[in-house]
Write an enzyme that holds these catalytic residues in place. Structure first.
Site, PDB file in Angstrom:
ATOM      1  N   SER A 169       8.927   2.885  -1.819  1.00 39.95           N
ATOM      2  CA  SER A 169       9.193   4.290  -2.157  1.00 39.95           C
ATOM      3  C   SER A 169       9.265   5.076  -0.857  1.00 39.95           C
ATOM      4  O   SER A 169       8.653   4.685   0.155  1.00 39.95           O
ATOM      5  CB  SER A 169       8.051   4.849  -3.010  1.00 39.95           C
ATOM      6  OG  SER A 169       8.086   6.264  -3.026  1.00 39.95           O
ATOM      7  N   TYR A 182      -1.198   5.365  -4.402  1.00 40.19           N
ATOM      8  CA  TYR A 182       0.108   4.784  -4.760  1.00 40.19           C
ATOM      9  C   TYR A 182       0.998   4.673  -3.522  1.00 40.19           C
ATOM     10  O   TYR A 182       1.606   3.623  -3.262  1.00 40.19           O
ATOM     11  CB  TYR A 182       0.769   5.659  -5.836  1.00 40.19           C
ATOM     12  CG  TYR A 182       2.250   5.401  -6.038  1.00 40.19           C
ATOM     13  CD1 TYR A 182       2.684   4.302  -6.791  1.00 40.19           C
ATOM     14  CD2 TYR A 182       3.205   6.246  -5.479  1.00 40.19           C
ATOM     15  CE1 TYR A 182       4.047   4.064  -6.973  1.00 40.19           C
ATOM     16  CE2 TYR A 182       4.558   6.018  -5.659  1.00 40.19           C
ATOM     17  CZ  TYR A 182       4.978   4.927  -6.403  1.00 40.19           C
ATOM     18  OH  TYR A 182       6.319   4.699  -6.576  1.00 40.19           O
ATOM     19  N   LYS A 186       2.750   1.492  -1.352  1.00 39.94           N
ATOM     20  CA  LYS A 186       4.188   1.384  -1.029  1.00 39.94           C
ATOM     21  C   LYS A 186       4.391   1.178   0.472  1.00 39.94           C
ATOM     22  O   LYS A 186       5.346   0.532   0.896  1.00 39.94           O
ATOM     23  CB  LYS A 186       4.934   2.620  -1.537  1.00 39.94           C
ATOM     24  CG  LYS A 186       4.962   2.723  -3.061  1.00 39.94           C
ATOM     25  CD  LYS A 186       5.645   1.517  -3.671  1.00 39.94           C
ATOM     26  CE  LYS A 186       5.829   1.586  -5.165  1.00 39.94           C
ATOM     27  NZ  LYS A 186       6.508   0.419  -5.718  1.00 39.94           N
TER      28      LYS A 186
HETATM   29  N1  LIG Z   1      11.519   6.707 -10.202  1.00 43.87           N
HETATM   30  C1  LIG Z   1      11.312   7.067  -8.957  1.00 43.87           C
HETATM   31  O1  LIG Z   1      11.504   8.219  -8.569  1.00 43.87           O
HETATM   32  C2  LIG Z   1      10.850   6.040  -7.944  1.00 43.87           C
HETATM   33  C3  LIG Z   1      10.869   6.394  -6.609  1.00 43.87           C
HETATM   34  C4  LIG Z   1      10.473   5.480  -5.656  1.00 43.87           C
HETATM   35  C5  LIG Z   1      10.055   4.221  -6.055  1.00 43.87           C
HETATM   36  N2  LIG Z   1      10.026   3.897  -7.373  1.00 43.87           N
HETATM   37  C6  LIG Z   1       9.582   2.547  -7.727  1.00 43.87           C
HETATM   38  O2  LIG Z   1      10.548   1.944  -8.554  1.00 43.87           O
HETATM   39  C7  LIG Z   1       9.921   0.942  -9.357  1.00 43.87           C
HETATM   40  C8  LIG Z   1      10.359   1.092 -10.788  1.00 43.87           C
HETATM   41  O3  LIG Z   1      10.000   2.378 -11.243  1.00 43.87           O
HETATM   42  P1  LIG Z   1      10.882   3.168 -12.304  1.00 43.87           P
HETATM   43  O4  LIG Z   1      10.908   4.560 -11.855  1.00 43.87           O
HETATM   44  O5  LIG Z   1      12.160   2.470 -12.547  1.00 43.87           O
HETATM   45  O6  LIG Z   1       9.942   3.059 -13.602  1.00 43.87           O
HETATM   46  P2  LIG Z   1      10.271   3.151 -15.166  1.00 43.87           P
HETATM   47  O7  LIG Z   1      11.642   3.633 -15.436  1.00 43.87           O
HETATM   48  O8  LIG Z   1       9.141   3.886 -15.776  1.00 43.87           O
HETATM   49  O9  LIG Z   1      10.210   1.618 -15.620  1.00 43.87           O
HETATM   50  C9  LIG Z   1       9.061   0.924 -15.464  1.00 43.87           C
HETATM   51  C10 LIG Z   1       9.290  -0.520 -15.935  1.00 43.87           C
HETATM   52  O10 LIG Z   1       8.173  -1.278 -15.534  1.00 43.87           O
HETATM   53  C11 LIG Z   1       7.645  -1.989 -16.639  1.00 43.87           C
HETATM   54  N3  LIG Z   1       6.241  -2.205 -16.274  1.00 43.87           N
HETATM   55  C12 LIG Z   1       5.277  -1.268 -16.091  1.00 43.87           C
HETATM   56  N4  LIG Z   1       4.126  -1.859 -15.690  1.00 43.87           N
HETATM   57  C13 LIG Z   1       4.394  -3.189 -15.586  1.00 43.87           C
HETATM   58  C14 LIG Z   1       3.617  -4.315 -15.219  1.00 43.87           C
HETATM   59  N5  LIG Z   1       2.319  -4.232 -14.884  1.00 43.87           N
HETATM   60  N6  LIG Z   1       4.217  -5.535 -15.220  1.00 43.87           N
HETATM   61  C15 LIG Z   1       5.507  -5.667 -15.566  1.00 43.87           C
HETATM   62  N7  LIG Z   1       6.283  -4.637 -15.930  1.00 43.87           N
HETATM   63  C16 LIG Z   1       5.728  -3.414 -15.945  1.00 43.87           C
HETATM   64  C17 LIG Z   1       7.980  -1.099 -17.835  1.00 43.87           C
HETATM   65  O11 LIG Z   1       8.072  -1.778 -19.081  1.00 43.87           O
HETATM   66  P3  LIG Z   1       6.792  -2.066 -20.024  1.00 43.87           P
HETATM   67  O12 LIG Z   1       6.186  -0.750 -20.368  1.00 43.87           O
HETATM   68  O13 LIG Z   1       7.345  -2.814 -21.197  1.00 43.87           O
HETATM   69  O14 LIG Z   1       5.872  -2.927 -19.203  1.00 43.87           O
HETATM   70  C18 LIG Z   1       9.380  -0.656 -17.433  1.00 43.87           C
HETATM   71  O15 LIG Z   1      10.324  -1.664 -17.713  1.00 43.87           O
HETATM   72  C19 LIG Z   1       8.417   1.097  -9.107  1.00 43.87           C
HETATM   73  O16 LIG Z   1       8.020   0.143  -8.145  1.00 43.87           O
HETATM   74  C20 LIG Z   1       8.291   2.493  -8.517  1.00 43.87           C
HETATM   75  O17 LIG Z   1       7.164   2.609  -7.689  1.00 43.87           O
HETATM   76  C21 LIG Z   1      10.412   4.772  -8.330  1.00 43.87           C
END
Ligand SMILES: NC(=O)c1ccc[n+]([C@@H]2O[C@H](COP(=O)([O-])OP(=O)(O)OC[C@H]3O[C@@H](n4cnc5c(N)ncnc54)[C@H](OP(=O)(O)O)[C@@H]3O)[C@@H](O)[C@H]2O)c1
Length: 278
Positions: A169, A182, A186
């Site tokens: 991130s 968090y 990262k």
């Molecule tokens: N969105 C942002 O702005 C952003 C920015 C920087 C980095 N990121 C990073 O991007 C990655 C994905 O985030 P996202 O924003 O795409 O999240 P998201 O849309 O909320 O999706 C999260 C996914 O993770 C699954 N999940 C949650 N906990 C889990 C676990 N312990 N084991 C396996 N699967 C799990 C969820 O499904 P279930 O509920 O079925 O498990 C879902 O498929 C993360 O590493 C986050 O830190 C996101």
């Protein structure tokens, strides 16, 4: 110039462009590659699975909830992507092993790992974070990424190489207020990328990382649904909008392709121009 000379030069030009086009298509292609994407039933993970699948990879999606897995598999199958799925909570060793074994059983090998899962159970001052919070965050966000990599690497070596991508991130560069633990997890992934790249280069395995800015997903909805927070953030963005998951999926697919064959140990930060400006 005679008509015949002109015609010949037009044909030569067309042939050059065609060959260049074919070359770039084959370099971006992931046809027949087998990709595991963790936490891939929604958001960035799902977009990564989609981007890899559209380039011809056979994709294994997973997350904690079977219903989410079923939905994601159906969605990707509807886009003619070769896909299968299983439940996997990356924090659990037996789930990680099941995911790898299932991939081998279904597709016969592993070429790509996108380690995308993360949790954030805590908002507040880092000084107030408990041991339980640190155990949870480090276990899922960092330890599981290392242990998943250790599980898949022997299978990549059997195929003569592969690609590992960690999803960090922008907060890994500069912790955001209230998200200290968090963001520290990262930052660890930036270091993990650097630590593993030289170790795995002799096995022809590239290790890279993406560090997205704010992307429109459920995970970050607390930020982008709040107009005041977003107004402040947008001031720091060169591109005055938040990102979409597909804009990260494409970067991940690029890093796994031969177009990125000379890139390892690097982190790309698709942030809309935010990096270093928090
Ligand atoms: N969105 C942002 O702005 C952003 C920015 C920087 C980095 N990121 C990073 O991007 C990655 C994905 O985030 P996202 O924003 O795409 O999240 P998201 O849309 O909320 O999706 C999260 C996914 O993770 C699954 N999940 C949650 N906990 C889990 C676990 N312990 N084991 C396996 N699967 C799990 C969820 O499904 P279930 O509920 O079925 O498990 C879902 O498929 C993360 O590493 C986050 O830190 C996101």
């Amino acid at each position: 110039m005679t008509y015949r000379v002109m015609l010949r030069s037009v044909f030569r030009c067309l042939r050059t462009n065609l060959v260049a086009g074919q070359r770039s298509m084959s370099q971006s292609s992931l046809a027949g590659k087998v990709a595991i994407v963790t936490a891939s039933t929604d958001g960035i993970g799902l977009a990564a699975a989609q981007a890899l699948g559209k380039r011809g990879a056979h994709v294994v999606v997973s997350s904690r909830q079977q219903a989410n897995v079923d939905k994601a598999v159906a969605l990707l199958q509807g886009q003619s992507i070769t896909v299968t799925g299983t439940t996997c909570n990356v924090g659990k060793g037996e789930d990680r092993e099941k995911l790898v074994q299932m991939t081998l059983d279904q597709f016969g090998g592993i070429d790509i790992l996108v380690s995308n899962a993360a949790v954030n159970p805590f908002f507040g001052n880092t000084m107030d974070s408990t041991e339980e919070v640190w155990d949870k965050i480090l276990s899922v966000n960092v330890k599981a990424a290392v242990l998943m990599t250790q599980l898949v690497v022997p299978h990549m070596e059997k195929r003569g190489g592969g690609n590992v991508i960690f999803v960090s991130s922008v907060g890994g560069y500069q912790p955001m207020q209230g998200l200290g633990p968090y963001c520290v997890s990262k930052t660890a992934l930036l270091g993990l990328t650097r630590a593993l790249a030289p170790e795995l280069a002799p096995s022809n395995i590239r290790v890279n990382c993406v560090a997205p800015g704010i992307i429109r997903t459920r995970f970050s909805s607390g930020l982008w649904e709040n107009e005041d927070i977003m107004d402040e953030f947008k001031k720091k963005l060169c591109i005055k909008r938040i990102g979409e998951p597909e804009e990260i999926g494409g970067v991940i697919a690029f890093l796994c392709s031969d177009e990125a064959s000379y890139i390892t140990g690097e982190t790309i930060a698709p942030t809309g121009g935010m990096a270093g400006r928090l």
